[in-house]
Design an enzyme around this catalytic site. Structure first.
Site, PDB file in Angstrom:
ATOM      1  N   GLY A  82      -7.628  -7.387   5.012  1.00  0.00           N
ATOM      2  CA  GLY A  82      -8.501  -7.495   6.185  1.00  0.00           C
ATOM      3  C   GLY A  82      -7.896  -8.211   7.381  1.00  0.00           C
ATOM      4  N   TYR A 136      13.016 -34.096 -18.916  1.00  0.00           N
ATOM      5  CA  TYR A 136      11.562 -34.034 -18.981  1.00  0.00           C
ATOM      6  C   TYR A 136      10.920 -34.223 -17.607  1.00  0.00           C
ATOM      7  CZ  TYR A 136      11.522 -39.165 -18.670  1.00  0.00           C
ATOM      8  OH  TYR A 136      11.685 -40.460 -18.251  1.00  0.00           O
ATOM      9  N   HIS A 192      -3.499 -44.265  -3.063  1.00  0.00           N
ATOM     10  CA  HIS A 192      -4.021 -44.872  -4.283  1.00  0.00           C
ATOM     11  C   HIS A 192      -5.148 -44.023  -4.868  1.00  0.00           C
ATOM     12  CE1 HIS A 192      -6.636 -47.664  -6.508  1.00  0.00           C
ATOM     13  NE2 HIS A 192      -5.480 -48.154  -6.932  1.00  0.00           N
ATOM     14  N   LYS A 237       0.834  -1.207   0.000  1.00  0.00           N
ATOM     15  CA  LYS A 237       0.000   0.000   0.000  1.00  0.00           C
ATOM     16  C   LYS A 237       0.870   1.260   0.000  1.00  0.00           C
ATOM     17  CE  LYS A 237      -3.853   0.219   2.637  1.00  0.00           C
ATOM     18  NZ  LYS A 237      -5.050   0.653   1.902  1.00  0.00           N
ATOM     19  N   ARG A 291      -3.513  -1.487  -6.719  1.00  0.00           N
ATOM     20  CA  ARG A 291      -2.715  -2.715  -6.663  1.00  0.00           C
ATOM     21  C   ARG A 291      -3.142  -3.602  -7.825  1.00  0.00           C
ATOM     22  NH1 ARG A 291      -5.740  -4.998  -1.279  1.00  0.00           N
ATOM     23  NH2 ARG A 291      -7.808  -5.019  -2.155  1.00  0.00           N
ATOM     24  N   SER A 334      14.636 -42.408 -14.525  1.00  0.00           N
ATOM     25  CA  SER A 334      13.417 -41.648 -14.278  1.00  0.00           C
ATOM     26  C   SER A 334      13.184 -41.614 -12.766  1.00  0.00           C
ATOM     27  CB  SER A 334      12.248 -42.338 -14.986  1.00  0.00           C
ATOM     28  OG  SER A 334      11.069 -41.620 -14.735  1.00  0.00           O
ATOM     29  N   ARG A 337      -3.319   2.919   8.701  1.00  0.00           N
ATOM     30  CA  ARG A 337      -3.603   1.610   8.088  1.00  0.00           C
ATOM     31  C   ARG A 337      -2.340   0.776   7.997  1.00  0.00           C
ATOM     32  NH1 ARG A 337      -7.043   4.897   4.484  1.00  0.00           N
ATOM     33  NH2 ARG A 337      -9.119   3.968   4.432  1.00  0.00           N
ATOM     34  N   MET A 371      -5.164  -7.296   9.229  1.00  0.00           N
ATOM     35  CA  MET A 371      -4.589  -6.455  10.291  1.00  0.00           C
ATOM     36  C   MET A 371      -5.510  -5.257  10.562  1.00  0.00           C
ATOM     37  SD  MET A 371      -0.589  -6.652   9.390  1.00  0.00           S
ATOM     38  CE  MET A 371      -0.794  -6.590   7.645  1.00  0.00           C
ATOM     39  N   CYS A 388       8.946 -38.633 -12.902  1.00  0.00           N
ATOM     40  CA  CYS A 388       7.589 -39.082 -13.212  1.00  0.00           C
ATOM     41  C   CYS A 388       6.736 -39.303 -11.966  1.00  0.00           C
ATOM     42  CB  CYS A 388       7.615 -40.339 -14.061  1.00  0.00           C
ATOM     43  SG  CYS A 388       8.259 -41.772 -13.188  1.00  0.00           S
TER      44      CYS A 388
HETATM   45  C1  PEP Z   1       6.860 -43.084  -8.051  1.00  0.00           C
HETATM   46  O1  PEP Z   1       7.086 -43.858  -7.124  1.00  0.00           O
HETATM   47  O2  PEP Z   1       7.163 -41.885  -8.034  1.00  0.00           O
HETATM   48  C2  PEP Z   1       6.191 -43.576  -9.262  1.00  0.00           C
HETATM   49  C3  PEP Z   1       6.017 -42.793 -10.300  1.00  0.00           C
HETATM   50  O3  PEP Z   1       5.688 -44.835  -9.210  1.00  0.00           O
HETATM   51  P1  PEP Z   1       4.319 -45.232  -8.463  1.00  0.00           P
HETATM   52  O4  PEP Z   1       3.629 -43.989  -8.047  1.00  0.00           O
HETATM   53  O5  PEP Z   1       3.543 -46.023  -9.446  1.00  0.00           O
HETATM   54  O6  PEP Z   1       4.847 -46.035  -7.332  1.00  0.00           O
END
Ligand code: PEP
Ligand code: MG
Length: 900
Positions: free
Chosen positions: A105, A864, A468, A26, A352, A777, A96, A107, A844
């Site tokens: 909001g 990647y 899961h 501000k 802002r 990976s 302020r 303070m 991954c």
């Molecule tokens: C991991 O463990 O990061 C992975 C990609 O394999 P999963 O989640 O299938 O165990």
């Protein structure tokens, strides 16, 4: 001598917008507006360094501050022709807070400061309205006493209500000057009774009380909670802005309002705002009166018959439009401004960057670029990658009421409504008759996959962000709330209860997977369109991106979604997901139940053509893009039925005695399945499974080449590796399968074999593994689990406490733990590259779709990231931003841009 106070007003300012850390958002913007020559009520900002001093010295102020404030007040007085404490022409001020990051909001604020029993009459004379003056005075007493003297708001509200009752009045507007005078007297008595001293009449005492209270409010529980949620460091502190009061409630030529320079919902380039004639800022916020539109176009669009500011105050409106334009051009972004009109004169109180929906953010960024205001890279940096979720899933209409009954983890975004079901079968059955369901489970297992597919959304009582349910739901793009611990699920009775509410099978609920909310009944939804700007911005992002973005996908549906969202290949095909299908799972079970190699081979013979067809379809959809196929990973018991009833059903279907299945289930049962017989260990113990999978891959690649002339280069990945010899043993099986298929078909398929780095040991031995593996990976779900010794399925029960207590910066299953897991990744990348310069490196785990973790991958120059299909656009944008920032750092290593 440290400078504690920065003045502004009358076309000049000592601060600027670049001084946000010192003057707060501000304060720095008020200084900037003043320097631009805009009409800002003069004032000064006490720096955040004073806040730091205040906390380091038990609420004391630094030497020299009193003098600096006195001088600044004198200057404001000179500019306004008033004097602080002057009985005839009193200078009234607002006090302020204003932190470096916006904390709306959270303070304290005090308005009308400087009023006392004498100056209230001077204000009455200036306004020509004693009712207004006494109303302002009682508001000041209430606000000041609350924040500086700790008198509860309700004490005043109670007093006001009982006064109105005795007079038979119901609305504040019915009170006249005499009433407000009496209320002022009542309020003063109240203060004396509660605070043990009379209400301070000395404006200087009031001022220092208010300054101390505002600094003190940096550490009120509300502000602390807000900082924690928004990750605002404790050490920043707040600045305090003291500014000459202007009054929007001085009659019909006065007003107050707020406006956005563009529409914050749609991004349309049109001024958008509301104002109230004869009102103070707090009246707009309080919502007691309905505000009027700023522009005529908005008034017409809303169908209101009350005049817009454009027609009611045409001159002021013209000035205001000019100011709004100037601010937007100057800040190069859509602005959210607050203004007050006092007796026909416009005053700007705040500017802002305005908050906006994702759709608006995209449109504004693209249009500002097209208008030549910003460049493409800046447009890309302006979009919060995580916010793209809003565009990718149905969302609850923001105006719809939502009766929330329970809170869980926001496991997979989007909202869904449906009938409560407790089994996968019930979800499938409802779907087959065209009805929608929400699958409610204590936790899900692979057995539930078909039900998860059939349901609109998934709700579990247990499990964390990589449980899961969470992983599978995100992969499917299905809304999911998991770990809603307040749910008491009773499968036998077919109900769940939460608090004193009970929901039975068939009752309708809604879940908001982005907010982690469980909501009673149906709620209105909206699905924002993927507008043209979205595609344009993603194209610009891709121009700056260095890392490839792939998807974790195995079903044709997932793969198609992934391509639609711009995935450049599959970074993880979890083959076990291909066996959960009802028809296939029995062939899989036959294989697991087989007593010898011969029996196993026979069962695998049934699975081979299915796998081959899967891969043919997947390769076809991915049209020559790289596809990484992971050998079977989970413990075998996950494929077997668990309850006696399920065992009996499967025994009947397979034509084997129930006891045989039960015995095998018992044999395979492990105390610690996550650290048990899974991953590469399955391939070591049952090489024929890996052989079958590799053969299916190569046969599919040949087939796709023959059918469609498409060259596929499969990448086969071995999970949960711990050492090179183990990797080599399984690699040999794959190489043999490749050679066999080449010999049979006369066609060789180019392929690579890589290892998943999911254990600390694999990370440490990455140098050796990379001698045999063409790619590594990082499976950071398991790597986080194994590095921190935290179960990815159970840690939810205590992890939250670690985060709230500041023992961990966040959930390490969501954002990579840079210091621990990150160091393993960095070390493995370095050792892997040292052994094989062109080793391909990717991530991954779920972190592959998390913007902060993606930024970390960019610092290691990984090749990647791979994430669930619905996160692909988020990852593309996050990877682009990381690349742009990395480039900026290389060009200018000293000043790294900090995002706020
Ligand atoms: C991991 O463990 O990061 C992975 C990609 O394999 P999963 O989640 O299938 O165990
Ligand atoms: Mg894993």
């Amino acid at each position: 001598m440290v400078k504690w106070v920065y003045g502004f007003g009358d076309g000049r300012a000592e601060g600027s917008r670049a001084m946000g850390d010192l003057l707060g958002g501000k304060g720095s913007n008020l200084a900037e507006m003043a320097s631009l020559g805009l009409p800002v009520p003069p004032g000064f900002t006490i720096t955040t360094e004073v806040c730091a001093y205040y906390y380091a010295h038990e609420g004391a102020f630094p030497e020299g501050l009193k003098e600096a404030v006195g001088e600044a007040l004198g200057h404001v007085g000179a500019l306004t022709g008033r004097g602080f404490g002057d009985e005839e022409r009193p200078l009234l001020v607002s006090v302020r807070s204003g932190a470096p990051a916006s904390m709306p909001g959270m303070m304290d604020t005090v308005l009308n400061l400087g009023l006392n029993d004498v100056s209230v009459d001077a204000l009455a004379r200036r306004a020509g309205d004693a009712r207004f003056a006494y109303d302002s005075y009682r508001r000041f007493i209430q606000m000041y006493s609350n924040v500086a003297l700790g008198v509860g708001h309700y004490d005043f509200e109670d007093a006001l209500e009982s006064y109105k009752e005795t007079k038979g009045l119901s609305l504040d507007t019915e009170l006249d000057e005499a009433d407000w005078r009496k209320i002022v007297a009542i309020f003063k008595e109240k203060v004396e009774a509660c605070a043990g001293a009379p209400f301070p009449q000395d404006p200087r005492e009031q001022l220092w009380g208010a300054i101390g209270a505002v600094f003190g409010s940096w550490n009120n529980p509300r502000a602390i909670a807000y900082r924690r949620i928004h990750q605002i460091p404790e050490s920043w502190g707040t600045a305090v802005n003291v500014q000459a009061m202007v009054f929007g409630n001085m009659g019909t030529t006065s007003a107050t309002g707020v406006a956005f320079t563009r529409n914050p919902s749609t991004g349309e380039k049109a001024l958008f705002g509301e104002f109230l004639v004869n009102a103070q800022g707090e009246d707009v916020v309080a919502g007691l009166r309905t505000p009027q539109s700023v522009t005529e176009a908005e008034r017409l669009a809303s169908g209101s018959d009350r005049p817009s500011m454009e027609t009611a105050m045409p001159e002021v409106f013209k000035t205001f439009v000019g100011v709004a334009d100037m601010l937007e051009r100057h800040y190069r972004d859509m602005q959210d401004v607050e203004f007050t009109v006092e007796n026909g004169k416009l005053w700007m109180l705040q500017t802002r960057s305005g908050k906006r929906t994702t759709a608006a953010a995209l449109r504004i960024a693209v249009e500002l670029t097209q208008e030549g205001v910003i460049g493409r890279e800046e447009a890309v940096l302006r979009i919060d990658p995580a916010s793209l979720d809003q565009l990718l899933h149905p969302a609850i209409n923001p105006n719809a009421p939502r009766p929330v009954v329970a809170i869980g983890l926001p496991a997979s975004p989007g909202a869904a409504t449906g009938e409560v079901v407790f089994t996968a079968e019930a979800a499938e059955q409802l779907r087959s008759i065209g009805r929608k369901s929400i699958l409610v489970r204590v936790e899900t297992s692979p057995d539930d996959i078909h039900g998860m597919h059939a349901a609109e959304g998934i709700l579990t009582a247990r499990g964390g962000m990589t449980s899961h349910a969470a992983v599978v739901a995100r992969g499917m793009g299905k809304p999911c709330v998991c770990g809603a611990a307040a749910l008491r699920i009773d499968y036998a009775e077919g109900l769940f209860s939460v608090g004193d509410e009970t929901f039975r099978k068939g009752d309708v609920i809604t879940i908001d997977g982005g907010a982690g909310q469980v909501i009673k009944g149906e709620v209105r939804m909206s699905r924002p369109e993927l507008t043209g700007e979205f595609a344009i911005l993603m194209k610009w992002a891709d121009e700056s991106r260095r890392m490839e973005v792939r998807a974790n996908a195995e079903t044709p549906q997932d793969a198609r979604v992934a391509r639609k969202f711009g995935a450049e290949g599959v970074g993880l095909c979890r083959t076990e997901h291909m066996f959960y299908d009802l028809q296939r799972i029995n062939a899989m079970r036959e294989m697991i139940l087989a007593e010898n190699v011969k029996g196993r081979r026979a069962a695998l013979g049934k699975l081979l053509p299915m796998q081959r067809e899967d891969f043919i379809e997947l390769f076809g959809i991915m049209a020559g893009l790289p596809v990484t196929i992971r050998l079977l990973d989970p413990p075998l018991h996950e494929f077997l039925p668990q309850t006696t009833q399920e065992v009996a059903e499967v025994a009947k279907a397979l034509g084997v005695p129930s006891e045989k299945i039960a015995r095998r289930v018992a044999e395979l049962r492990e105390v610690n399945p996550m650290l048990g017989f899974r991953g590469v260990r399955l391939a070591v113990a049952y090489p024929e499974i890996a052989r079958m999978q590799a053969r299916a891959v190569f046969e599919a690649a040949v087939e796709v080449k023959n059918r469609a002339g498409m060259l596929v280069q499969p990448e086969i990945m071995i999970p949960l590796v711990i050492a090179r010899p183990e990797f080599d043993a399984v690699r040999r099986l794959i190489d043999e399968a490749a050679a066999a298929v080449a010999a049979e078909t006369g066609q060789s398929v180019p392929y690579t074999v890589g290892a998943m780095v999911e254990t600390p040991r694999a990370a440490l031995r990455a140098g050796e593994i990379a001698q045999s593996a063409e790619f590594l990976s990082f499976g950071t779900n398991d790597l986080t689990q194994t590095c921190l010794a935290l179960s990815r399925d159970d840690a939810g029960s205590f992890l939250g406490r670690y985060v709230t207590a500041g023992l961990l910066p966040g959930d390490p299953f969501v954002t990579i733990d840079v210091e621990g897991v990150g160091e393993l990744v960095a070390l493995a990348a370095e050792r892997g590259r040292a052994a094989r310069a062109d080793v391909k490196l990717g991530m991954c785990g779920e972190h592959g779709g998390d913007p902060q973790s993606i930024a970390f991958c960019e610092t290691l120059k990984l090749d990647y990231v791979s994430c669930s299909p619905f996160r692909v656009p988020i990852a593309r944008l996050a990877a682009a931003q990381a690349a742009i920032r990395a480039k900026a750092r290389e060009l200018n290593p000293v000043s790294t841009p900090v995002d706020r």
